[in-house]
Design a protein around this motif. Sequence first.
Motif, mmCIF file in Angstrom:
data_model
loop_
_atom_site.group_PDB
_atom_site.id
_atom_site.type_symbol
_atom_site.label_atom_id
_atom_site.label_comp_id
_atom_site.label_asym_id
_atom_site.label_seq_id
_atom_site.Cartn_x
_atom_site.Cartn_y
_atom_site.Cartn_z
ATOM 1 N N THR A 16 -37.660 -0.692 -72.915
ATOM 2 C CA THR A 16 -36.234 -0.570 -72.635
ATOM 3 C C THR A 16 -35.875 0.765 -71.975
ATOM 4 N N PRO A 17 -36.393 1.900 -72.447
ATOM 5 C CA PRO A 17 -36.036 3.176 -71.791
ATOM 6 C C PRO A 17 -36.481 3.219 -70.326
ATOM 7 N N ASP A 18 -37.694 2.710 -70.037
ATOM 8 C CA ASP A 18 -38.172 2.697 -68.653
ATOM 9 C C ASP A 18 -37.356 1.742 -67.795
ATOM 10 N N GLU A 19 -36.955 0.624 -68.380
ATOM 11 C CA GLU A 19 -36.142 -0.330 -67.633
ATOM 12 C C GLU A 19 -34.786 0.279 -67.283
ATOM 13 N N LYS A 20 -34.166 0.958 -68.248
ATOM 14 C CA LYS A 20 -32.876 1.595 -67.990
ATOM 15 C C LYS A 20 -32.996 2.647 -66.891
ATOM 16 N N ALA A 21 -34.047 3.450 -66.938
ATOM 17 C CA ALA A 21 -34.258 4.486 -65.923
ATOM 18 C C ALA A 21 -34.468 3.863 -64.541
ATOM 19 N N ALA A 22 -35.216 2.771 -64.497
ATOM 20 C CA ALA A 22 -35.463 2.097 -63.224
ATOM 21 C C ALA A 22 -34.178 1.478 -62.685
ATOM 22 N N ARG A 23 -33.372 0.922 -63.562
ATOM 23 C CA ARG A 23 -32.112 0.320 -63.112
ATOM 24 C C ARG A 23 -31.148 1.378 -62.566
ATOM 25 N N VAL A 24 -31.186 2.578 -63.115
ATOM 26 C CA VAL A 24 -30.377 3.679 -62.572
ATOM 27 C C VAL A 24 -30.820 3.976 -61.139
ATOM 28 N N LYS A 25 -32.128 3.946 -60.901
ATOM 29 C CA LYS A 25 -32.650 4.195 -59.547
ATOM 30 C C LYS A 25 -32.287 3.056 -58.598
ATOM 31 N N VAL A 26 -32.330 1.832 -59.078
ATOM 32 C CA VAL A 26 -31.929 0.689 -58.250
ATOM 33 C C VAL A 26 -30.461 0.843 -57.853
ATOM 34 N N HIS A 27 -29.625 1.180 -58.817
ATOM 35 C CA HIS A 27 -28.197 1.347 -58.537
ATOM 36 C C HIS A 27 -27.975 2.448 -57.490
ATOM 37 N N ALA A 28 -28.662 3.581 -57.645
ATOM 38 C CA ALA A 28 -28.509 4.686 -56.690
ATOM 39 C C ALA A 28 -28.925 4.253 -55.288
ATOM 40 N N ALA A 29 -29.996 3.489 -55.192
ATOM 41 C CA ALA A 29 -30.443 3.013 -53.880
ATOM 42 C C ALA A 29 -29.415 2.076 -53.264
ATOM 43 N N LYS A 30 -28.856 1.179 -54.067
ATOM 44 C CA LYS A 30 -27.869 0.231 -53.548
ATOM 45 C C LYS A 30 -26.593 0.942 -53.091
ATOM 46 N N VAL A 31 -26.187 1.970 -53.823
ATOM 47 C CA VAL A 31 -25.020 2.751 -53.397
ATOM 48 C C VAL A 31 -25.326 3.452 -52.075
ATOM 49 N N ALA A 32 -26.517 4.039 -51.961
ATOM 50 C CA ALA A 32 -26.891 4.740 -50.730
ATOM 51 C C ALA A 32 -26.946 3.799 -49.533
ATOM 52 N N LEU A 33 -27.308 2.549 -49.765
ATOM 53 C CA LEU A 33 -27.380 1.562 -48.688
ATOM 54 C C LEU A 33 -26.033 0.905 -48.380
ATOM 55 N N GLY A 34 -25.021 1.221 -49.173
ATOM 56 C CA GLY A 34 -23.704 0.645 -48.949
ATOM 57 C C GLY A 34 -23.514 -0.719 -49.586
ATOM 58 N N GLU A 35 -24.448 -1.132 -50.425
ATOM 59 C CA GLU A 35 -24.329 -2.432 -51.088
ATOM 60 C C GLU A 35 -23.402 -2.375 -52.296
ATOM 61 N N ARG A 36 -23.218 -1.188 -52.836
ATOM 62 C CA ARG A 36 -22.317 -0.981 -53.969
ATOM 63 C C ARG A 36 -21.488 0.255 -53.683
ATOM 64 N N GLY A 37 -20.378 0.352 -54.375
ATOM 65 C CA GLY A 37 -19.522 1.513 -54.188
ATOM 66 C C GLY A 37 -18.358 1.181 -53.287
ATOM 67 N N PRO A 38 -17.687 2.212 -52.790
ATOM 68 C CA PRO A 38 -16.518 1.967 -51.951
ATOM 69 C C PRO A 38 -16.906 1.263 -50.654
ATOM 70 N N VAL A 39 -16.012 0.430 -50.166
ATOM 71 C CA VAL A 39 -16.292 -0.288 -48.924
ATOM 72 C C VAL A 39 -16.307 0.692 -47.761
ATOM 73 N N TRP A 40 -17.206 0.474 -46.821
ATOM 74 C CA TRP A 40 -17.320 1.348 -45.655
ATOM 75 C C TRP A 40 -16.738 0.691 -44.411
#
Length: 71
Positions: A16-40
């Motif tokens: 579970t701890p490794d999964e949570k850490a990996a999901r944080v990285k997935v979220h950061a990548a998706k925000v950086a790619l514009g898939e999540r976060g404010p609309v561009w």
Amino acid sequence: MDARRAVGAAKRAASTPDEKAARVKVHAAKVALGERGPVWWDDGAPDENRKLVHNSSYADWWREAGHASPG
């Protein structure tokens, strides 16, 4: 994709701890790619997706690029 693979590996290992850490990285990548976060794409420009190019604000550019107008 490394973060996505890390999620899978953590799930297979039931970590579970490794999964949570990996999901944080997935979220950061998706925000950086514009898939999540404010609309561009909301720049206030008129929506022209249902117009033919020669009837849009791109008409001059289209003609200058050597494309013929219909008709």
